[in-house]
Motif scaffolding. Structure first.
Motif, mmCIF file in Angstrom:
data_model
loop_
_atom_site.group_PDB
_atom_site.id
_atom_site.type_symbol
_atom_site.label_atom_id
_atom_site.label_comp_id
_atom_site.label_asym_id
_atom_site.label_seq_id
_atom_site.Cartn_x
_atom_site.Cartn_y
_atom_site.Cartn_z
ATOM 1 N N LYS A 58 -35.863 -66.409 10.798
ATOM 2 C CA LYS A 58 -35.537 -66.802 12.182
ATOM 3 C C LYS A 58 -35.369 -65.571 13.068
ATOM 4 O O LYS A 58 -35.817 -65.559 14.222
ATOM 5 N N ASN A 97 -38.707 -64.017 13.970
ATOM 6 C CA ASN A 97 -39.431 -64.828 14.947
ATOM 7 C C ASN A 97 -38.701 -64.960 16.280
ATOM 8 O O ASN A 97 -39.139 -65.714 17.157
ATOM 9 N N ARG A 131 -42.374 -64.188 18.220
ATOM 10 C CA ARG A 131 -42.039 -65.603 18.162
ATOM 11 C C ARG A 131 -43.188 -66.444 17.584
ATOM 12 O O ARG A 131 -44.288 -66.477 18.131
ATOM 13 N N GLY A 132 -42.898 -67.127 16.448
ATOM 14 C CA GLY A 132 -43.843 -68.048 15.829
ATOM 15 C C GLY A 132 -44.952 -67.407 15.021
ATOM 16 O O GLY A 132 -45.742 -68.105 14.384
ATOM 17 N N ARG A 133 -45.002 -66.064 15.005
ATOM 18 C CA ARG A 133 -46.116 -65.394 14.323
ATOM 19 C C ARG A 133 -45.747 -64.874 12.936
ATOM 20 O O ARG A 133 -46.606 -64.403 12.202
ATOM 21 N N VAL A 134 -44.491 -64.927 12.572
ATOM 22 C CA VAL A 134 -44.064 -64.452 11.255
ATOM 23 C C VAL A 134 -43.981 -65.654 10.318
ATOM 24 O O VAL A 134 -43.091 -66.496 10.446
ATOM 25 N N THR A 135 -44.907 -65.729 9.393
ATOM 26 C CA THR A 135 -45.012 -66.913 8.542
ATOM 27 C C THR A 135 -44.710 -66.644 7.077
ATOM 28 O O THR A 135 -44.710 -67.572 6.269
ATOM 29 N N ALA A 142 -41.694 -60.868 7.356
ATOM 30 C CA ALA A 142 -40.423 -60.877 8.081
ATOM 31 C C ALA A 142 -39.597 -59.638 7.746
ATOM 32 O O ALA A 142 -39.000 -59.014 8.634
#
Length: 275
Positions: A65, A68, A75-79, A84
């Motif tokens: 969290k 991201n 934001r939203g690109r670390v999967t 991370a």
């Protein structure tokens, strides 16, 4: 104004016992404790650290969290957890593990408004870091852990410390009251704990210099505490920022900082607490 003395007598404060209690907490969060140890190793990779971190779902989720969040601009690109860890950095992962193993993520056991102040403190330190020649991620970590000592004092003396906080809303005056009551103030206690765990001088030095107003090394944290106080304490009497920072900052410099911290504090709080 007459200040009523604390009704509860101060407990017998044993620093070694308090530090030992952290080891007891660490035994209950073995993954977090392992992260704190391993993250400091020279041969540790993001792959190794993320593999360990994955064993603590709650902690891993918080790292994801944070990676991201708006602070890191991803934001939203670390999967993946490994990515991370790379995004936030080993020091930040170690800091988050320290938060977990010292139970700073349990608000029921913390002083009032602990995380409201801490998130503002951390973001202010990170935002102001370049003005002091510091890296923002490192300053963020110092800010996130600076109040750990306050939590430890609260754990050791919950009723007495709650009264102390209520009677001394100003953080500088509170440190003086902590010193009188416990023989050590909360920021120094944080430094002692981090020194024991092998955190670098670049972090602990800032904490140890906070009350030396001739020291630029402590100026960043003093400025961050002032920003946090202006944002979270209704009756705070502003302290001139030039005096706190050895002339490094002017009042005009704080205007965008206050706006930025105010905007991002809630998201950082949610990431740190897994909300």
């Amino acid at each position: 104004m007459t200040v009523t003395p604390l009704s509860a007598p101060p407990p017998a404060f044993d620093l070694e016992k308090v530090l030992a209690s952290i080891d007891t907490m660490a035994a209950q969060r073995p993954v977090a404790a392992q992260v704190v140890t391993v993250a400091n190793g020279e041969d540790t990779s993001a792959k190794v650290l993320s593999r360990i971190l994955a064993s603590d779902v709650a902690l891993a989720t918080r790292v994801m969290k944070l990676a991201n969040s708006a602070y890191f601009g991803m934001r939203g690109r670390v999967t993946s957890l490994q990515f991370a860890v790379t995004v936030v950095g080993f020091t930040t992962v170690r800091t988050m593990a320290t938060v977990a193993l010292t139970e700073l993520d349990d608000e029921s056991r913390l002083p009032e408004n602990f995380w409201d102040v801490t998130t503002c403190l951390a973001l202010a330190a990170a935002t102001l870091a370049p003005r002091f020649g510091e890296r923002p991620p490192d300053a963020l970590c110092v800010g996130l852990l600076a109040q750990m000592g306050a939590a430890l004092l609260h754990h050791n003396d919950p009723d007495g410390y709650a009264e102390l906080v209520a009677e001394h809303p100003d953080v500088t005056g509170r440190r003086a009251a902590e010193l009188r009551r416990y023989g050590v103030h909360s920021v120094r206690l944080t430094a002692v704990a981090l020194e024991q765990w092998g955190f670098p001088h670049s972090m602990t030095g800032r904490l140890n210099q906070i009350d030396d107003f001739t020291s630029l090394e402590g100026g960043l944290l003093r400025a961050a505490f002032e920003v946090a106080s202006r944002l979270t304490a209704d009756d705070h009497d502003p302290v001139p920022i030039m005096r706190l920072t050895c002339g490094q900052l002017r009042e005009d410099d704080l205007v965008p900082v206050l706006d930025s911290v105010r905007a991002d504090a809630d998201e950082l709080r949610r990431a740190m607490l897994g909300e």
